[in-house]
Each structure stands twice: as structure tokens, then as C-alpha cells.
Design a protein around this motif. Structure first.
Motif, PDB file in Angstrom:
ATOM      1  N   ALA A   1      14.492 -17.158  -1.011  1.00 25.04           N
ATOM      2  CA  ALA A   1      14.655 -16.017  -1.924  1.00 25.04           C
ATOM      3  C   ALA A   1      15.399 -14.867  -1.257  1.00 25.04           C
ATOM      4  CB  ALA A   1      13.285 -15.542  -2.394  1.00 25.04           C
ATOM      5  N   SER A   2      16.262 -14.225  -2.030  1.00 23.45           N
ATOM      6  CA  SER A   2      16.976 -13.042  -1.545  1.00 23.45           C
ATOM      7  C   SER A   2      15.982 -11.898  -1.333  1.00 23.45           C
ATOM      8  CB  SER A   2      18.029 -12.636  -2.591  1.00 23.45           C
ATOM      9  OG  SER A   2      18.107 -11.239  -2.720  1.00 23.45           O
ATOM     10  N   PRO A   3      15.972 -11.273  -0.123  1.00 24.12           N
ATOM     11  CA  PRO A   3      15.051 -10.151   0.117  1.00 24.12           C
ATOM     12  C   PRO A   3      15.241  -9.027  -0.905  1.00 24.12           C
ATOM     13  CG  PRO A   3      16.031 -10.891   2.175  1.00 24.12           C
ATOM     14  CD  PRO A   3      16.755 -11.621   1.083  1.00 24.12           C
ATOM     15  N   SER A   4      16.476  -8.818  -1.347  1.00 27.32           N
ATOM     16  CA  SER A   4      16.723  -7.746  -2.330  1.00 27.32           C
ATOM     17  C   SER A   4      16.041  -8.056  -3.652  1.00 27.32           C
ATOM     18  CB  SER A   4      18.230  -7.578  -2.573  1.00 27.32           C
ATOM     19  OG  SER A   4      18.835  -7.106  -1.420  1.00 27.32           O
ATOM     20  N   LEU A   5      16.109  -9.329  -4.068  1.00 28.48           N
ATOM     21  CA  LEU A   5      15.490  -9.703  -5.340  1.00 28.48           C
ATOM     22  C   LEU A   5      13.962  -9.624  -5.245  1.00 28.48           C
ATOM     23  CD1 LEU A   5      16.535 -10.495  -8.075  1.00 28.48           C
ATOM     24  CD2 LEU A   5      16.527 -12.892  -7.372  1.00 28.48           C
ATOM     25  N   VAL A   6      13.439 -10.020  -4.091  1.00 28.06           N
ATOM     26  CA  VAL A   6      11.983  -9.932  -3.881  1.00 28.06           C
ATOM     27  C   VAL A   6      11.546  -8.459  -3.910  1.00 28.06           C
ATOM     28  CG1 VAL A   6      10.126 -10.344  -2.210  1.00 28.06           C
ATOM     29  CG2 VAL A   6      11.867 -12.110  -2.621  1.00 28.06           C
ATOM     30  N   ALA A   7      12.369  -7.579  -3.289  1.00 24.05           N
ATOM     31  CA  ALA A   7      12.046  -6.136  -3.295  1.00 24.05           C
ATOM     32  C   ALA A   7      12.134  -5.589  -4.721  1.00 24.05           C
ATOM     33  CB  ALA A   7      13.004  -5.380  -2.373  1.00 24.05           C
ATOM     34  N   PHE A   8      13.116  -6.069  -5.494  1.00 28.23           N
ATOM     35  CA  PHE A   8      13.237  -5.629  -6.895  1.00 28.23           C
ATOM     36  C   PHE A   8      11.984  -6.021  -7.677  1.00 28.23           C
ATOM     37  CE2 PHE A   8      14.071  -6.262 -11.320  1.00 28.23           C
ATOM     38  CZ  PHE A   8      14.820  -5.164 -11.682  1.00 28.23           C
ATOM     39  N   LYS A   9      11.539  -7.257  -7.484  1.00 28.06           N
ATOM     40  CA  LYS A   9      10.354  -7.743  -8.209  1.00 28.06           C
ATOM     41  C   LYS A   9       9.135  -6.871  -7.868  1.00 28.06           C
ATOM     42  CE  LYS A   9       7.472 -11.926  -8.683  1.00 28.06           C
ATOM     43  NZ  LYS A   9       6.291 -11.829  -7.857  1.00 28.06           N
ATOM     44  N   ARG A  10       8.991  -6.578  -6.562  1.00 23.71           N
ATOM     45  CA  ARG A  10       7.844  -5.762  -6.136  1.00 23.71           C
ATOM     46  C   ARG A  10       7.886  -4.390  -6.801  1.00 23.71           C
ATOM     47  NH1 ARG A  10       8.189  -6.870  -0.899  1.00 23.71           N
ATOM     48  NH2 ARG A  10       9.645  -5.206  -0.530  1.00 23.71           N
ATOM     49  N   ARG A  11       9.080  -3.780  -6.845  1.00 18.40           N
ATOM     50  CA  ARG A  11       9.218  -2.436  -7.433  1.00 18.40           C
ATOM     51  C   ARG A  11       8.967  -2.476  -8.944  1.00 18.40           C
ATOM     52  NH1 ARG A  11       7.862   2.029  -7.707  1.00 18.40           N
ATOM     53  NH2 ARG A  11       9.268   3.746  -8.135  1.00 18.40           N
ATOM     54  N   LEU A  12       9.494  -3.508  -9.618  1.00 16.43           N
ATOM     55  CA  LEU A  12       9.256  -3.639 -11.064  1.00 16.43           C
ATOM     56  C   LEU A  12       7.746  -3.685 -11.337  1.00 16.43           C
ATOM     57  CD1 LEU A  12       9.787  -4.356 -14.078  1.00 16.43           C
ATOM     58  CD2 LEU A  12      10.088  -6.731 -13.339  1.00 16.43           C
ATOM     59  N   LEU A  13       7.029  -4.514 -10.590  1.00 21.06           N
ATOM     60  CA  LEU A  13       5.595  -4.661 -10.848  1.00 21.06           C
ATOM     61  C   LEU A  13       4.818  -3.392 -10.487  1.00 21.06           C
ATOM     62  CD1 LEU A  13       5.102  -8.402  -9.839  1.00 21.06           C
ATOM     63  CD2 LEU A  13       5.455  -7.430 -12.105  1.00 21.06           C
ATOM     64  N   GLU A  14       5.336  -2.619  -9.513  1.00 17.91           N
ATOM     65  CA  GLU A  14       4.716  -1.315  -9.226  1.00 17.91           C
ATOM     66  C   GLU A  14       4.849  -0.385 -10.431  1.00 17.91           C
ATOM     67  OE1 GLU A  14       5.517  -1.093  -4.386  1.00 17.91           O
ATOM     68  OE2 GLU A  14       6.619   0.257  -5.732  1.00 17.91           O
ATOM     69  N   LEU A  15       6.031  -0.394 -11.037  1.00 19.52           N
ATOM     70  CA  LEU A  15       6.240   0.465 -12.220  1.00 19.52           C
ATOM     71  C   LEU A  15       5.305   0.052 -13.351  1.00 19.52           C
ATOM     72  CD1 LEU A  15      10.165   0.640 -12.197  1.00 19.52           C
ATOM     73  CD2 LEU A  15       8.588   2.494 -11.608  1.00 19.52           C
ATOM     74  N   VAL A  16       5.128  -1.270 -13.522  1.00 17.34           N
ATOM     75  CA  VAL A  16       4.215  -1.773 -14.557  1.00 17.34           C
ATOM     76  C   VAL A  16       2.787  -1.338 -14.223  1.00 17.34           C
ATOM     77  CG1 VAL A  16       3.251  -3.840 -15.655  1.00 17.34           C
ATOM     78  CG2 VAL A  16       5.700  -3.748 -15.085  1.00 17.34           C
ATOM     79  N   ASP A  17       2.364  -1.553 -12.962  1.00 11.00           N
ATOM     80  CA  ASP A  17       0.994  -1.207 -12.558  1.00 11.00           C
ATOM     81  C   ASP A  17       0.737   0.291 -12.688  1.00 11.00           C
ATOM     82  OD1 ASP A  17       0.514  -3.822 -11.989  1.00 11.00           O
ATOM     83  OD2 ASP A  17       0.752  -3.641  -9.824  1.00 11.00           O
ATOM     84  N   PHE A  18       1.805   1.073 -12.468  1.00 12.78           N
ATOM     85  CA  PHE A  18       1.688   2.526 -12.550  1.00 12.78           C
ATOM     86  C   PHE A  18       1.613   2.992 -14.008  1.00 12.78           C
ATOM     87  CE2 PHE A  18       3.570   6.885 -12.008  1.00 12.78           C
ATOM     88  CZ  PHE A  18       2.536   7.391 -11.251  1.00 12.78           C
ATOM     89  N   GLY A  19       1.936   2.091 -14.934  1.00 11.63           N
ATOM     90  CA  GLY A  19       1.857   2.436 -16.362  1.00 11.63           C
ATOM     91  C   GLY A  19       3.060   3.209 -16.867  1.00 11.63           C
ATOM     92  N   ASP A  20       4.193   3.103 -16.135  1.00 12.65           N
ATOM     93  CA  ASP A  20       5.394   3.846 -16.545  1.00 12.65           C
ATOM     94  C   ASP A  20       6.212   2.969 -17.502  1.00 12.65           C
ATOM     95  OD1 ASP A  20       7.766   5.234 -16.811  1.00 12.65           O
ATOM     96  OD2 ASP A  20       7.796   5.892 -14.717  1.00 12.65           O
ATOM     97  N   TRP A  21       5.895   3.060 -18.786  1.00 23.21           N
ATOM     98  CA  TRP A  21       6.500   2.200 -19.813  1.00 23.21           C
ATOM     99  C   TRP A  21       8.026   2.266 -19.793  1.00 23.21           C
ATOM    100  CZ3 TRP A  21       5.919  -1.737 -22.997  1.00 23.21           C
ATOM    101  CH2 TRP A  21       6.730  -1.845 -24.129  1.00 23.21           C
ATOM    102  N   GLU A  22       8.587   3.474 -19.865  1.00 21.36           N
ATOM    103  CA  GLU A  22      10.054   3.591 -19.976  1.00 21.36           C
ATOM    104  C   GLU A  22      10.753   3.055 -18.726  1.00 21.36           C
ATOM    105  OE1 GLU A  22       8.083   6.280 -20.529  1.00 21.36           O
ATOM    106  OE2 GLU A  22       8.460   6.946 -22.596  1.00 21.36           O
ATOM    107  N   ALA A  23      10.250   3.413 -17.532  1.00 26.19           N
ATOM    108  CA  ALA A  23      10.904   2.967 -16.299  1.00 26.19           C
ATOM    109  C   ALA A  23      10.787   1.452 -16.145  1.00 26.19           C
ATOM    110  CB  ALA A  23      10.281   3.673 -15.089  1.00 26.19           C
ATOM    111  N   ALA A  24       9.627   0.894 -16.506  1.00 24.32           N
ATOM    112  CA  ALA A  24       9.440  -0.556 -16.371  1.00 24.32           C
ATOM    113  C   ALA A  24      10.316  -1.312 -17.371  1.00 24.32           C
ATOM    114  CB  ALA A  24       7.969  -0.917 -16.559  1.00 24.32           C
ATOM    115  N   ILE A  25      10.445  -0.792 -18.598  1.00 22.07           N
ATOM    116  CA  ILE A  25      11.328  -1.442 -19.580  1.00 22.07           C
ATOM    117  C   ILE A  25      12.785  -1.364 -19.108  1.00 22.07           C
ATOM    118  CG2 ILE A  25      12.288  -1.221 -21.929  1.00 22.07           C
ATOM    119  CD1 ILE A  25       9.662  -2.663 -21.941  1.00 22.07           C
ATOM    120  N   LEU A  26      13.168  -0.221 -18.524  1.00 23.03           N
ATOM    121  CA  LEU A  26      14.531  -0.115 -17.987  1.00 23.03           C
ATOM    122  C   LEU A  26      14.747  -1.170 -16.896  1.00 23.03           C
ATOM    123  CD1 LEU A  26      17.274   1.440 -17.750  1.00 23.03           C
ATOM    124  CD2 LEU A  26      16.192   2.739 -15.911  1.00 23.03           C
ATOM    125  N   ALA A  27      13.797  -1.246 -15.948  1.00 15.01           N
ATOM    126  CA  ALA A  27      13.954  -2.183 -14.826  1.00 15.01           C
ATOM    127  C   ALA A  27      13.978  -3.629 -15.314  1.00 15.01           C
ATOM    128  CB  ALA A  27      12.818  -1.981 -13.819  1.00 15.01           C
TER     129      ALA A  27
END
Ligand SMILES: [Fe+2]
Ligand SMILES: [Fe+2]
Length: 258
Positions: A125-151
Motif C-alpha cells: 500500500a502507498s503510505p500516502s493513501l494509508v495516511a489519507f484513509k487514516r485522516r478521512l476516518l479521523e474526520l468521520v470519528d470527529f463528527g465533521d460531516w462536511e469535511a468528511a463528505i469532502l474527503a
């Protein structure tokens, strides 16, 4: 038949209700999935492939699996924080789509002789893609609807749409058929993201400052993953720049520039 009423004649609330429904989802997918086996024609046989090409394809498929797992976990987490029931219903159709995408890609890897897909994905796996996935799920866990939908429904979907469609043009027959089927679903997912964020940005223009910061944070991860994957599928430098522009354009359509 009333169900076939032109969708453009509907009021905006009727439109949302129709689009965010299993009714429309089923009508969409039955046309291109019925009769297929794991996303491709039944009993399809692989064309001859060199070991180098097979290894390169497996690495690319591993990265596609990271993207699809991110979308599967992201979409399912977003159901809980979705602001209304229609959005929850749409996301549940997306969860089914993303689960199917992951399944057909894992199956394609096993066709190619991969005995331990989880191990290969972790190794390749590309480290960048793995980092993207981690950040996306942080936005979801944080409850930031707009930012998570954008990501997820704009940035990740735009990346997948551009890369899968380009790869499908030159891939072997089976991979190509699998990817064209996935792209049709990703188009629906992007439509949801653009509609959802477009309405919110019109209602609350200052939202764009926050979303632009999220886009800036994620851009380098996305562009790095795009560069690596595009090179692996044989896209030359000039066309890699075109693919990157296609990705950037899809975010720009929302008025998020810079
Ligand atoms: Fe997907
Ligand atoms: Fe998707």
C-alpha cells in the motif's frame, strides 16, 4: 410508468428523495451487474500476462483495495452522523457499493494468484493513501460531516474515478470490465458529494474557508497516490498531469480553489 417520470421535472425535495433511495440504486445497478460474476463476464479467462505485468497489476489492485476500504469504513461511519434520513439511506447504498468493489478487487487478486491479500495490501500500500484513509476516518470519528463528505465523496471519489477510468482503457479484459463497473458506481457517489456540499456552501459561504483547509491538507497525499498509481499503470508524465488536473477540477467545481 410513474416510476420513470423525468427526474428533472421533480421538485428539489422530491428529487432528493428519489435519488437517495434504494429504488433508484437498484434500477442503476441491475443494468450493468446482472449476469456478471465478481464484476466480469462468467467464466472469463485471463489473457497471457508477463510476471512483471502481473506483479505491477497486483500492486495497483492492493492500492485500490485501500481506497475502497477507506470508502467502505468511511461511508458506514458517516451513516451515524448524517444530518437526515435521506442521506443515511443514500450512504447505506454506498456502503453496499463499496463492499462490492472491495470484494471484486480481492477476487481479482486471488485470480492472479495472490494467496494472502491482506498481507500483500499491507506490504504494497502507498503510505500516502494509508495516511489519507487514516485522516478521512479521523474526520468521520470527529463528527465533521462536511469535511468528511469532502474527503470521501469528492476527493477520494474523484481520485478513484480518474484513475479507474484511465486504467480500464488499457487494462487486461477482466480487470477492465471490473473497473468500468466500479466507475459507474463512483459517479453516483461523487454526485451525492457535490450535491450535498454544493447546497451547504450556497447556504453558508463561510464554510468554504474550513473546507479549503481540509482540501489543502489532503491534496499532497492524493496527488502523491495518483502519481504512484498512474506510473504503475503505464501513464506517461504528460497524461499524469492531465489526470491530476481532472482531480483538481472536480474540487474546483465546488468553488474550493487554492
Ligand atoms: Fe468504490
Ligand atoms: Fe465510491
Amino acid at each position: 410508468m410513474a416510476e420513470r417520470q423525468d427526474i428533472h421535472d421533480l421538485s428539489s425535495s422530491e428529487f432528493l428523495e428519489k435519488v437517495h433511495s434504494f429504488e433508484v440504486w437498484f434500477q442503476s445497478v441491475e443494468g450493468y451487474l446482472s449476469g456478471l460474476e465478481y464484476g466480469h463476464a462468467e467464466n472469463a479467462v485471463d489473457d497471457p500476462m508477463t510476471d512483471v505485468d502481473r506483479e505491477r497489476l497486483i500492486s495497483v489492485l492492493c492500492n485500490y483495495c485501500v481506497g475502497e476500504t477507506a470508502a467502505l469504513e468511511g461511508a458506514s461511519g458517516l451513516i451515524r452522523i448524517a444530518p437526515n434520513r435521506l442521506a443515511k439511506i443514500f450512504l447505506s447504498t454506498q456502503v453496499v457499493d463499496e463492499g462490492r468493489h472491495l470484494e471484486v478487487l480481492l477476487h481479482r487478486m486471488s485470480d492472479l494468484g495472490v494467496a494472502d491479500p491482506e498481507g500483500e495490501i499491507a506490504r504494497r500500500a502507498s503510505p500516502s493513501l494509508v495516511a489519507f484513509k487514516r485522516r478521512l476516518l479521523e474526520l468521520v470519528d470527529f463528527g465533521d460531516w462536511e469535511a468528511a463528505i469532502l474527503a470521501q465523496n469528492v476527493i477520494l471519489e474523484a481520485l478513484e474515478f480518474a484513475v479507474f477510468r484511465r486504467h480500464a482503457e488499457t487494462a487486461d479484459r477482466i480487470t477492465s470490465e471490473v473497473l468500468y463497473g466500479i466507475v459507474k458506481d463512483e459517479r453516483r457517489h461523487i454526485g451525492f458529494g457535490e450535491n450535498e456540499l454544493g447546497r451547504r456552501l450556497r447556504a453558508t459561504p463561510r464554510l468554504s474557508t474550513r473546507l479549503l483547509a481540509v482540501k489543502r491538507e489532503l491534496d499532497h497525499l492524493v496527488l502523491d497516490a495518483l502519481e504512484t498509481t498512474a506510473r504503475s499503470i503505464g501513464v506517461d508524465v504528460g497524461e499524469r498531469e492531465t489526470l491530476a488536473r481532472m482531480y483538481l477540477e472536480s474540487v474546483r467545481r465546488l468553488g474550493l480553489e487554492g
